[in-house]
Design a protein around this motif. Structure first.
Motif, short mmCIF file in Angstrom:
data_model
loop_
_atom_site.label_atom_id
_atom_site.label_comp_id
_atom_site.label_asym_id
_atom_site.label_seq_id
_atom_site.Cartn_x
_atom_site.Cartn_y
_atom_site.Cartn_z
N VAL A 96 0.84 -1.20 0.00
CA VAL A 96 0.00 0.00 0.00
C VAL A 96 0.88 1.25 0.00
O VAL A 96 0.59 2.22 -0.72
CB VAL A 96 -0.97 -0.01 1.20
N ALA A 97 1.95 1.24 0.79
CA ALA A 97 2.87 2.39 0.81
C ALA A 97 3.52 2.59 -0.55
O ALA A 97 3.64 3.72 -1.02
CB ALA A 97 3.93 2.18 1.90
N ILE A 98 3.91 1.51 -1.19
CA ILE A 98 4.51 1.61 -2.53
C ILE A 98 3.49 2.19 -3.52
O ILE A 98 3.82 3.04 -4.34
CB ILE A 98 5.03 0.23 -3.01
N MET A 99 2.24 1.74 -3.43
CA MET A 99 1.20 2.26 -4.33
C MET A 99 0.95 3.74 -4.08
O MET A 99 0.70 4.50 -5.04
CB MET A 99 -0.10 1.47 -4.17
N MET A 100 1.00 4.17 -2.82
CA MET A 100 0.82 5.59 -2.53
C MET A 100 1.94 6.43 -3.15
O MET A 100 1.69 7.49 -3.71
CB MET A 100 0.75 5.82 -1.02
N LEU A 101 3.17 5.95 -3.03
CA LEU A 101 4.30 6.67 -3.63
C LEU A 101 4.19 6.68 -5.15
O LEU A 101 4.48 7.68 -5.80
CB LEU A 101 5.61 6.04 -3.19
N GLU A 102 3.77 5.57 -5.70
CA GLU A 102 3.64 5.46 -7.15
C GLU A 102 2.50 6.33 -7.68
O GLU A 102 2.54 6.82 -8.81
CB GLU A 102 3.41 3.99 -7.54
N SER A 103 1.45 6.55 -6.87
CA SER A 103 0.31 7.33 -7.33
C SER A 103 0.69 8.78 -7.62
O SER A 103 0.16 9.38 -8.56
CB SER A 103 -0.83 7.26 -6.32
N ASP A 104 1.58 9.36 -6.83
CA ASP A 104 2.03 10.72 -7.09
C ASP A 104 2.75 10.81 -8.44
O ASP A 104 2.53 11.75 -9.21
CB ASP A 104 2.96 11.21 -5.97
N TYR A 105 3.60 9.85 -8.70
CA TYR A 105 4.32 9.82 -9.98
C TYR A 105 3.34 9.64 -11.15
O TYR A 105 3.46 10.31 -12.18
CB TYR A 105 5.36 8.70 -9.98
N THR A 106 2.36 8.77 -10.97
CA THR A 106 1.38 8.53 -12.03
C THR A 106 0.56 9.80 -12.29
O THR A 106 0.31 10.16 -13.44
CB THR A 106 0.45 7.36 -11.65
N LEU A 107 0.16 10.49 -11.23
CA LEU A 107 -0.60 11.73 -11.40
C LEU A 107 0.25 12.78 -12.12
O LEU A 107 -0.24 13.44 -13.05
CB LEU A 107 -1.04 12.26 -10.04
N LEU A 108 1.51 12.92 -11.73
CA LEU A 108 2.39 13.89 -12.39
C LEU A 108 2.57 13.54 -13.87
O LEU A 108 2.50 14.43 -14.73
CB LEU A 108 3.75 13.91 -11.68
N THR A 109 2.76 12.27 -14.17
CA THR A 109 2.91 11.85 -15.56
C THR A 109 1.66 12.16 -16.38
O THR A 109 1.75 12.63 -17.52
CB THR A 109 3.22 10.34 -15.61
N ARG A 110 0.50 11.92 -15.83
CA ARG A 110 -0.75 12.21 -16.56
C ARG A 110 -0.93 13.70 -16.77
O ARG A 110 -1.40 14.13 -17.83
CB ARG A 110 -1.93 11.63 -15.80
N LEU A 111 -0.59 14.50 -15.76
CA LEU A 111 -0.71 15.94 -15.93
C LEU A 111 0.22 16.46 -17.01
O LEU A 111 -0.15 17.32 -17.81
CB LEU A 111 -0.42 16.65 -14.59
N VAL A 112 1.44 15.94 -17.06
CA VAL A 112 2.39 16.37 -18.09
C VAL A 112 1.93 15.89 -19.47
O VAL A 112 1.96 16.64 -20.44
CB VAL A 112 3.81 15.84 -17.77
N PHE A 113 1.50 14.64 -19.57
CA PHE A 113 1.14 14.08 -20.85
C PHE A 113 -0.13 14.71 -21.42
O PHE A 113 -0.21 15.03 -22.61
CB PHE A 113 0.96 12.56 -20.73
N PHE A 114 -1.17 14.88 -20.58
CA PHE A 114 -2.44 15.39 -21.06
C PHE A 114 -2.51 16.92 -20.99
O PHE A 114 -3.56 17.49 -21.31
CB PHE A 114 -3.60 14.77 -20.28
#
Length: 118
Positions: A96-114
């Motif tokens: 769960v902690a790994i997924m929380m850390l990964e979620s920030d990166y995923t959100l940042l990637t989506r904001l940059v891409f879209f």
């Protein structure tokens, strides 16, 4: 009945079931009451933010540990059984902690891409 006389005192106690002193349970109930009072006081004093959630989680983990150790008799079980019960939830918490850390990166990637909402 001849078999029962050849058993040692410790073996007879184990055969009949292990008995713990009532004082142990009263002390644990006292600690559970104190920890529950502390959890209530966190809300009563109106603590907010990380301090509030840290204290609530600390009290919750301490109470759960006491209940598992004493009332579920984990303190007297074999180490392999303790590991079999305690390790899987700890591994889930790590994931769960790994997924929380990964979620920030995923959100940042989506904001940059879209293109974000800028």
């Amino acid at each position: 009945m001849a078999h029962a006389t050849t058993l040692s005192v410790g073996e007879r106690t184990h055969e009949e079931g292990q008995q713990h002193p009532i004082r142990l349970y009263l002390v644990v109930w006292g600690w559970l009451f104190i920890l529950s009072t502390g959890s209530y006081l966190v809300d009563y004093f109106g603590l907010h933010g990380y301090l509030r959630w840290s204290l609530i989680l600390l009290f919750m983990i301490l109470k759960a540990g006491l209940i598992v150790a004493v009332f579920m008799h984990m303190a007297w079980e074999r180490l392999a059984l303790v590991y079999a019960i305690l390790v899987p939830p700890l591994v889930v918490l790590v994931f769960v902690a790994i997924m929380m850390l990964e979620s920030d990166y995923t959100l940042l990637t989506r904001l940059v891409f879209f293109g974000g909402a800028s």
